[in-house]
Motif scaffolding. Structure first.
Motif, PDB file in Angstrom:
ATOM      1  N   ARG A 135       0.839  -1.201   0.000  1.00 49.92           N
ATOM      2  CA  ARG A 135       0.000   0.000   0.000  1.00 49.92           C
ATOM      3  C   ARG A 135       0.871   1.247   0.000  1.00 49.92           C
ATOM      4  NH1 ARG A 135      -2.888  -2.987   3.778  1.00 49.92           N
ATOM      5  NH2 ARG A 135      -2.303  -1.654   5.538  1.00 49.92           N
ATOM      6  N   SER A 136       1.972   1.216   0.716  1.00 48.81           N
ATOM      7  CA  SER A 136       2.898   2.348   0.721  1.00 48.81           C
ATOM      8  C   SER A 136       3.491   2.564  -0.666  1.00 48.81           C
ATOM      9  CB  SER A 136       4.024   2.114   1.731  1.00 48.81           C
ATOM     10  OG  SER A 136       3.528   2.084   3.054  1.00 48.81           O
ATOM     11  N   ILE A 137       3.867   1.467  -1.309  1.00 50.55           N
ATOM     12  CA  ILE A 137       4.439   1.567  -2.656  1.00 50.55           C
ATOM     13  C   ILE A 137       3.434   2.184  -3.620  1.00 50.55           C
ATOM     14  CG2 ILE A 137       5.134   0.178  -4.658  1.00 50.55           C
ATOM     15  CD1 ILE A 137       6.534  -1.703  -2.641  1.00 50.55           C
ATOM     16  N   GLU A 138       2.195   1.751  -3.541  1.00 44.60           N
ATOM     17  CA  GLU A 138       1.169   2.288  -4.433  1.00 44.60           C
ATOM     18  C   GLU A 138       0.943   3.773  -4.177  1.00 44.60           C
ATOM     19  OE1 GLU A 138      -2.078  -0.323  -3.727  1.00 44.60           O
ATOM     20  OE2 GLU A 138      -1.164  -1.992  -4.837  1.00 44.60           O
ATOM     21  N   ARG A 139       0.946   4.175  -2.906  1.00 44.76           N
ATOM     22  CA  ARG A 139       0.740   5.583  -2.588  1.00 44.76           C
ATOM     23  C   ARG A 139       1.896   6.423  -3.105  1.00 44.76           C
ATOM     24  NH1 ARG A 139       2.122   9.376   1.078  1.00 44.76           N
ATOM     25  NH2 ARG A 139       0.555  10.957   1.531  1.00 44.76           N
ATOM     26  N   TRP A 140       3.105   5.973  -2.857  1.00 42.62           N
ATOM     27  CA  TRP A 140       4.278   6.699  -3.347  1.00 42.62           C
ATOM     28  C   TRP A 140       4.260   6.794  -4.870  1.00 42.62           C
ATOM     29  CZ3 TRP A 140       9.653   6.825  -0.866  1.00 42.62           C
ATOM     30  CH2 TRP A 140       9.544   7.028   0.508  1.00 42.62           C
ATOM     31  N   SER A 141       3.882   5.707  -5.516  1.00 40.78           N
ATOM     32  CA  SER A 141       3.873   5.687  -6.980  1.00 40.78           C
ATOM     33  C   SER A 141       2.912   6.721  -7.538  1.00 40.78           C
ATOM     34  CB  SER A 141       3.506   4.288  -7.477  1.00 40.78           C
ATOM     35  OG  SER A 141       4.469   3.337  -7.071  1.00 40.78           O
ATOM     36  N   ILE A 142       1.745   6.847  -6.919  1.00 38.69           N
ATOM     37  CA  ILE A 142       0.775   7.849  -7.363  1.00 38.69           C
ATOM     38  C   ILE A 142       1.375   9.247  -7.231  1.00 38.69           C
ATOM     39  CG2 ILE A 142      -1.430   8.945  -6.799  1.00 38.69           C
ATOM     40  CD1 ILE A 142      -2.435   6.126  -6.002  1.00 38.69           C
ATOM     41  N   LEU A 143       2.004   9.527  -6.090  1.00 45.02           N
ATOM     42  CA  LEU A 143       2.593  10.847  -5.877  1.00 45.02           C
ATOM     43  C   LEU A 143       3.734  11.127  -6.852  1.00 45.02           C
ATOM     44  CD1 LEU A 143       2.677  10.981  -1.966  1.00 45.02           C
ATOM     45  CD2 LEU A 143       1.267  12.394  -3.479  1.00 45.02           C
ATOM     46  N   LEU A 144       4.467  10.080  -7.225  1.00 43.04           N
ATOM     47  CA  LEU A 144       5.615  10.253  -8.119  1.00 43.04           C
ATOM     48  C   LEU A 144       5.234  10.147  -9.592  1.00 43.04           C
ATOM     49  CD1 LEU A 144       8.213   8.106  -6.160  1.00 43.04           C
ATOM     50  CD2 LEU A 144       8.197  10.610  -6.364  1.00 43.04           C
ATOM     51  N   GLY A 145       3.986   9.784  -9.873  1.00 39.36           N
ATOM     52  CA  GLY A 145       3.544   9.676 -11.250  1.00 39.36           C
ATOM     53  C   GLY A 145       4.130   8.495 -11.994  1.00 39.36           C
TER      54      GLY A 145
END
Length: 221
Positions: A135-145
């Protein structure tokens, strides 16, 4: 069914949910302070301020409430990474990482057991923790595009989270020798390096913007 009856059932359900959460909160607190074997069911019930039998009613046994405590802690760790969505992505990531480290420092024992347990030692605990990592990876990925489903990115982002966990475990085990902000700078550099490594594996990837965002968090407060 009358309105009074419906209200009564709603009130009882709310009370049951509140009691259950108090038990979970107490379990998180105690397992953060002591090892699994050193925490008794009676200790958890006493800390929660509820009848001993309610723990068995809601969770079955000590193992049951331990797993719920682990899941709750994992969910909280992920939530701690949330910050003001109106902030630039760089600042959101930095604030989230700082909050994450402070939460783990406040729950040192439980945090270390989560990070160091390993799948072979306790698969159920590991699975709960691993779900939080993704879930952390997915959240970071969204923020980083970036797209975490791309194999190279998925592998290297997972690797960076593992490195972050190991660095944090060492930090906790050795008396937090570096301040939180310095740790955040270091962990962001690790993540930026992982993104560059993903681009090495997959030449079609352009991670320049994502890396710049990571490094901006180090220099632009």
């Amino acid at each position: 069914m009358t309105a009074t009856t419906a209200k009564g059932r709603t009130t009882r359900a709310a009370q049951a949910a509140e009691t259950r959460q108090r038990l979970i909160d107490a379990a998180v607190e105690l397992f953060a302070e002591r090892s699994y074997d050193d925490v008794a069911v009676a200790d958890i019930a006493k800390t929660a301020g509820v009848a001993h039998g309610l723990l068995f009613h809601y969770f079955g046994n000590k193992r049951g409430i331990y797993l719920e405590a682990i899941r709750d802690a994992s969910d909280t760790i992920v939530r701690e990474q949330d910050s003001d969505p109106n902030l630039p992505a760089a600042q959101q990531i930095r604030a989230g990482l700082a909050a994450h480290l402070r939460y783990l420092a406040a729950h040192r024992g439980l945090a270390l057991r989560l990070v160091l347990s390993g799948r072979g030692t306790d698969p159920e605990t590991w699975d709960a923790f691993e779900a939080g990592r993704w879930r952390s990876i997915e959240r970071w990925s969204i923020l980083l595009g970036i797209d975490p489903q791309i194999p190279a990115l998925r592998m290297m982002m997972r690797s960076s989270i593992g490195a972050l966990d190991e660095a944090t475990a060492y930090w906790l085990q050795n008396g937090e020798p570096f301040d939180v902000e310095s740790m955040v700078d270091c962990l962001l550099e690790i993540t930026a390096a992982a993104l560059r490594a993903a681009a090495t594996l997959d030449s079609t990837l352009d991670v320049t913007a994502a890396v710049n965002t990571m490094l901006d968090t180090c220099g632009n407060e």
